[in-house]
Motif scaffolding. Sequence first.
Motif, PDB file in Angstrom:
ATOM      1  N   PRO A 113       7.321  20.855  41.134  1.00 27.63           N
ATOM      2  CA  PRO A 113       7.379  22.217  40.570  1.00 27.63           C
ATOM      3  C   PRO A 113       6.935  23.299  41.546  1.00 27.63           C
ATOM      4  O   PRO A 113       7.292  24.473  41.364  1.00 27.63           O
ATOM      5  CB  PRO A 113       6.408  22.131  39.377  1.00 27.63           C
ATOM      6  N   ASP A 114       6.169  22.943  42.576  1.00 27.32           N
ATOM      7  CA  ASP A 114       5.672  23.933  43.528  1.00 27.32           C
ATOM      8  C   ASP A 114       6.530  24.039  44.781  1.00 27.32           C
ATOM      9  O   ASP A 114       6.223  24.846  45.668  1.00 27.32           O
ATOM     10  CB  ASP A 114       4.236  23.585  43.953  1.00 27.32           C
ATOM     11  N   ASN A 115       7.580  23.245  44.867  1.00 25.66           N
ATOM     12  CA  ASN A 115       8.409  23.223  46.068  1.00 25.66           C
ATOM     13  C   ASN A 115       9.677  24.028  45.837  1.00 25.66           C
ATOM     14  O   ASN A 115      10.449  23.733  44.921  1.00 25.66           O
ATOM     15  CB  ASN A 115       8.752  21.769  46.422  1.00 25.66           C
ATOM     16  N   PRO A 116       9.930  25.064  46.661  1.00 23.21           N
ATOM     17  CA  PRO A 116      11.123  25.901  46.459  1.00 23.21           C
ATOM     18  C   PRO A 116      12.430  25.112  46.512  1.00 23.21           C
ATOM     19  O   PRO A 116      13.409  25.496  45.864  1.00 23.21           O
ATOM     20  CB  PRO A 116      11.040  26.902  47.620  1.00 23.21           C
ATOM     21  N   GLN A 117      12.454  24.005  47.274  1.00 21.69           N
ATOM     22  CA  GLN A 117      13.669  23.210  47.405  1.00 21.69           C
ATOM     23  C   GLN A 117      14.015  22.438  46.138  1.00 21.69           C
ATOM     24  O   GLN A 117      15.160  22.018  45.961  1.00 21.69           O
ATOM     25  CB  GLN A 117      13.530  22.217  48.570  1.00 21.69           C
ATOM     26  N   THR A 118      13.043  22.254  45.272  1.00 16.97           N
ATOM     27  CA  THR A 118      13.252  21.364  44.124  1.00 16.97           C
ATOM     28  C   THR A 118      13.015  22.048  42.781  1.00 16.97           C
ATOM     29  O   THR A 118      12.854  21.376  41.769  1.00 16.97           O
ATOM     30  CB  THR A 118      12.316  20.144  44.240  1.00 16.97           C
ATOM     31  N   LEU A 119      13.012  23.355  42.773  1.00 12.13           N
ATOM     32  CA  LEU A 119      12.746  24.079  41.525  1.00 12.13           C
ATOM     33  C   LEU A 119      13.759  23.737  40.439  1.00 12.13           C
ATOM     34  O   LEU A 119      13.419  23.650  39.258  1.00 12.13           O
ATOM     35  CB  LEU A 119      12.736  25.592  41.793  1.00 12.13           C
ATOM     36  N   GLN A 120      15.020  23.540  40.832  1.00 12.41           N
ATOM     37  CA  GLN A 120      16.061  23.279  39.838  1.00 12.41           C
ATOM     38  C   GLN A 120      15.969  21.895  39.244  1.00 12.41           C
ATOM     39  O   GLN A 120      16.595  21.590  38.223  1.00 12.41           O
ATOM     40  CB  GLN A 120      17.448  23.483  40.462  1.00 12.41           C
ATOM     41  N   TRP A 121      15.175  21.005  39.835  1.00  9.01           N
ATOM     42  CA  TRP A 121      15.105  19.627  39.353  1.00  9.01           C
ATOM     43  C   TRP A 121      14.525  19.538  37.953  1.00  9.01           C
ATOM     44  O   TRP A 121      14.821  18.604  37.215  1.00  9.01           O
ATOM     45  CB  TRP A 121      14.265  18.778  40.314  1.00  9.01           C
ATOM     46  N   SER A 122      13.709  20.515  37.582  1.00 11.32           N
ATOM     47  CA  SER A 122      13.136  20.514  36.239  1.00 11.32           C
ATOM     48  C   SER A 122      14.192  20.851  35.189  1.00 11.32           C
ATOM     49  O   SER A 122      14.018  20.555  34.009  1.00 11.32           O
ATOM     50  CB  SER A 122      11.993  21.525  36.153  1.00 11.32           C
ATOM     51  N   LYS A 123      15.287  21.459  35.615  1.00  7.85           N
ATOM     52  CA  LYS A 123      16.304  21.928  34.673  1.00  7.85           C
ATOM     53  C   LYS A 123      17.518  21.016  34.586  1.00  7.85           C
ATOM     54  O   LYS A 123      18.207  21.006  33.562  1.00  7.85           O
ATOM     55  CB  LYS A 123      16.767  23.337  35.079  1.00  7.85           C
ATOM     56  N   ASP A 124      17.797  20.274  35.647  1.00  3.74           N
ATOM     57  CA  ASP A 124      19.045  19.501  35.661  1.00  3.74           C
ATOM     58  C   ASP A 124      18.857  18.011  35.368  1.00  3.74           C
ATOM     59  O   ASP A 124      19.778  17.217  35.537  1.00  3.74           O
ATOM     60  CB  ASP A 124      19.764  19.675  36.999  1.00  3.74           C
ATOM     61  N   GLY A 125      17.662  17.624  34.920  1.00  4.11           N
ATOM     62  CA  GLY A 125      17.426  16.233  34.560  1.00  4.11           C
ATOM     63  C   GLY A 125      16.924  15.353  35.686  1.00  4.11           C
ATOM     64  O   GLY A 125      16.600  14.185  35.474  1.00  4.11           O
ATOM     65  N   THR A 126      16.841  15.916  36.895  1.00  2.40           N
ATOM     66  CA  THR A 126      16.397  15.119  38.036  1.00  2.40           C
ATOM     67  C   THR A 126      14.947  14.671  37.870  1.00  2.40           C
ATOM     68  O   THR A 126      14.586  13.529  38.195  1.00  2.40           O
ATOM     69  CB  THR A 126      16.534  15.928  39.338  1.00  2.40           C
TER      70      THR A 126
END
Length: 206
Positions: A113-126
């Motif tokens: 959640p704190d990494n700009p590269q992975t912000l979308q992972w919380s939304k797309d099921g990753t």
Amino acid sequence: AGVTAVLQARAPFETRQAALAVVAAMMDLCGQTWLLGGPPVKGVQGGFLQLVLELTAVEVQVLLKDALRGSAMLQASSDTVVQLDAVPVKAAMALPSCYRLLEAAVGAYIRIPDNPQTLQWSKDGTLKRLLDTLDTAFEAVLEFLEVALEPSPDSLGDGMLTLAALKCLCSYLAQLPHAHGESMRALLPRLLALTGGNPTMRRGKL
């Protein structure tokens, strides 16, 4: 790119383990968050972290089952050929890197959640997929400990493998304390017995 190709291929055991050892070494140099970037991986939701985690989870499940089977063989026979069986040796050689990667994956996961590269992972099921893979891997570690820490000290195989598994599981539960709650409650008396004069410890197996 070469490591990624090996991790995605149906490579022999030795090649897979060499690739995982390289990943573990890179993680030691660059930190756990390196797993969130790492080499590019096409077609894998969760990228390099998911790729490494999936392979590590499979390796841990297979190696721990082999370790238990090898321990049973050792206890069933005093034959030196059986005692030098490659199954427990293979587990002892390969599991340390796997455990380091599992611990690193947990550390990387909580930083998503704190990494700009992975912000979308919380939304797309990753994020859920990564957690499911972590749960699968640590379920295998927990099942191994349930057998290794049976009340009878003679049921324990390699004490170092058991301690390493316990350390790895504790690192996971320190970050995700509610995981596998029912199984952990059942295992807790045996864990507490390790510090209470357990005969296995007195015999030097742990």
